[in-house]
Motif scaffolding. Structure first.
Motif, short mmCIF file in Angstrom:
data_model
loop_
_atom_site.label_atom_id
_atom_site.label_comp_id
_atom_site.label_asym_id
_atom_site.label_seq_id
_atom_site.Cartn_x
_atom_site.Cartn_y
_atom_site.Cartn_z
N SER A 1 51.78 40.19 38.91
CA SER A 1 50.45 40.50 39.48
C SER A 1 50.47 40.62 41.00
O SER A 1 49.42 40.81 41.60
N GLU B 1 46.03 33.89 29.96
CA GLU B 1 45.66 35.28 30.22
C GLU B 1 45.41 36.03 28.91
O GLU B 1 44.49 36.85 28.81
N THR C 1 41.93 34.83 27.62
CA THR C 1 40.77 35.29 28.38
C THR C 1 40.69 36.80 28.50
O THR C 1 39.61 37.37 28.69
N GLY C 2 41.83 37.48 28.42
CA GLY C 2 41.85 38.92 28.60
C GLY C 2 41.71 39.35 30.04
O GLY C 2 41.42 40.51 30.34
N CYS C 3 41.93 38.42 30.99
CA CYS C 3 41.83 38.75 32.41
C CYS C 3 42.79 37.87 33.19
O CYS C 3 43.39 36.94 32.65
N HIS C 4 42.93 38.17 34.48
CA HIS C 4 43.81 37.37 35.33
C HIS C 4 43.20 35.99 35.56
O HIS C 4 41.98 35.86 35.71
N THR D 1 39.13 31.65 35.39
CA THR D 1 39.11 33.11 35.38
C THR D 1 38.94 33.64 36.80
O THR D 1 38.19 33.09 37.62
N ASP D 2 39.64 34.70 37.11
CA ASP D 2 39.56 35.32 38.45
C ASP D 2 38.27 36.14 38.57
O ASP D 2 37.71 36.61 37.57
N HIS D 3 37.80 36.32 39.81
CA HIS D 3 36.62 37.14 40.12
C HIS D 3 35.36 36.63 39.41
O HIS D 3 34.47 37.43 39.08
N ILE E 1 34.69 35.72 36.45
CA ILE E 1 34.42 36.32 35.14
C ILE E 1 34.12 35.20 34.14
O ILE E 1 34.93 34.29 33.96
#
Length: 383
Positions: free
Chosen positions: A84, A270, A273-276, A344-346, A348
């Motif tokens: 990443s 990951e 969650t399906g995200c970074h 979760t990043d950002h 989310i």
């Protein structure tokens, strides 16, 4: 704790900041030397004149640091970059474990030691990693400094506090991670508990750090009593606990196992969650059994709990278990349990939840996640 450690570092001699390391040797040569008399095994590994273990040490005498110049060395940065574009946090955890070991040896041998001989008369073992917290984002464009020192000692044990700081170009420093390692000392011949040098508390910061270590010691005792259902261990159980430390040479380095567990848990978080995701904390690592080099190791990861807070819309608690597999019988023995928390990043939010399948947690407590653990995870800076 961060503030007290900074004050203690100012008193450390900059000439003695180096981390003591073992002199390199091939494993085959090490096995051959074990069969030789001590006088001919290695002329360069005579036992140093160690200060008697009843002589107090200054807290800042054990200070060590390791510099990772990511900003000025693209070649070094390339070794730590993940898919990443960030830093491989698991590798940094491996360094922190190695750093804690070096600090423990420096406390025992003195601030001037730089190289560890192969015949110290004792050895240090990482009994547990009590806590690691990520306090700020880890950007790969800054130099990093890993440092630490002993903050508490018992009869044959010590607590090592470690820090990871980002060094800005303008001279500012930002604490990225704080952690605590619990180390125990063993006699090299009998493998029984060996005494460690007590601490000399000469400043208010030293006294605060030592008092913090006392609190952590009481917490470990309480956690142990809960995991044993408040019953004392039987003689058989006490013997089993003692045998954990009988064989440590030619074993897999604990920091390496921690890195493998981190990377597996990160991938699981990951995928779930399906995200970074971003690392938040590590809690409750138990080193149940040593792992012999050459073993077949099976690591399994499970999502243990999900929650949210105002600060973290999505928190994922992941457990990783490491088992040694007996090739002949197929039986497995658990050697390590790891606990990680990511967010979760950002910002989310989580769209998936997990339902507890068992009542007992992987670290032995009655509930998978106690209210205290959740509170410590959400605040991050509680020590």
């Amino acid at each position: 704790m961060d503030t007290w450690l900074k004050e203690s570092r100012k008193r450390a001699d900059s000439a003695h900041h180096v981390v003591p390391i073992r002199s390199g040797v091939l494993w085959s040569e090490a096995l051959m030397r074990q069969s030789m008399p001590p006088s001919t095994a290695d002329p360069d590994t005579s036992r140093p004149n160690r200060i008697p273990p009843d002589v107090p040490r200054n807290m800042h005498d054990s200070y060590c640091e390791l510099l990772l110049p990511f900003a000025s060395s693209p070649e070094l940065l390339e070794q730590y970059i993940n898919a990443s574009g960030g830093i491989r946090t698991g590798m940094l955890m491996e360094h922190l474990d190695s750093l804690a070991g070096g600090i423990a040896y420096k406390h025992m041998l003195g601030p001037g030691v730089e190289v560890l001989s192969k015949d110290q008369g004792f050895y240090m073992v990482t009994a547990s990693v009590d806590r690691l917290d990520m306090l700020a984002p880890l950007y790969p464009v800054r130099d990093m400094r890993l440092s630490g020192q002993v903050i508490h000692t018992g009869r044959s044990s010590m607590e090592v506090a470690v820090r990871m700081e980002a060094l800005e170009k303008d001279g500012r420093e930002q604490t990225i991670m704080l952690g605590r390692f619990f180390m125990v000392c063993r006699d090299a011949k009998t493998h029984k508990a060996a005494p460690v040098n007590p601490l000399k508390l000469s400043t208010p910061e030293d006294k605060q750090l030592f008092a913090l270590g006392e609190t952590h010691k009481d917490r470990r005792r309480l956690r142990t009593s809960v995991s044993l259902d408040r019953l004392p261990p039987t003689s058989l159980e006490a013997e089993e606990l003692h045998s954990l430390f009988l064989h440590v040479h030619q074993k897999v380095f604990g920091g390496y196992l921690m890195r493998l567990a981190y990377e597996l848990g990160f991938a699981n978080a990951e995928l779930f969650t399906g995200c970074h995701v971003l690392f938040v904390s590590l809690d409750c690592i138990s080193f149940a059994k040593p792992v012999p080099i050459g073993s077949i190791l099976r690591l399994s990861s499970h999502i243990l709990h999900t929650t949210s807070s105002e600060q973290f819309p999505g928190l994922i608690h992941v457990g990783v278990q490491a088992n040694v597999v007996d090739v002949a019988t197929g039986k497995e023995q658990t050697t390590n349990d790891f606990r990680f928390t990511w967010c979760t990043d950002h910002n989310i939010p989580l769209t998936r939840k997990v339902v507890p399948k068992t009542y007992k947690g992987p670290c032995g407590e009655r509930l998978g996640f106690s209210e205290e653990l959740l509170q410590r995870t959400l605040t991050s800076k509680t020590y």
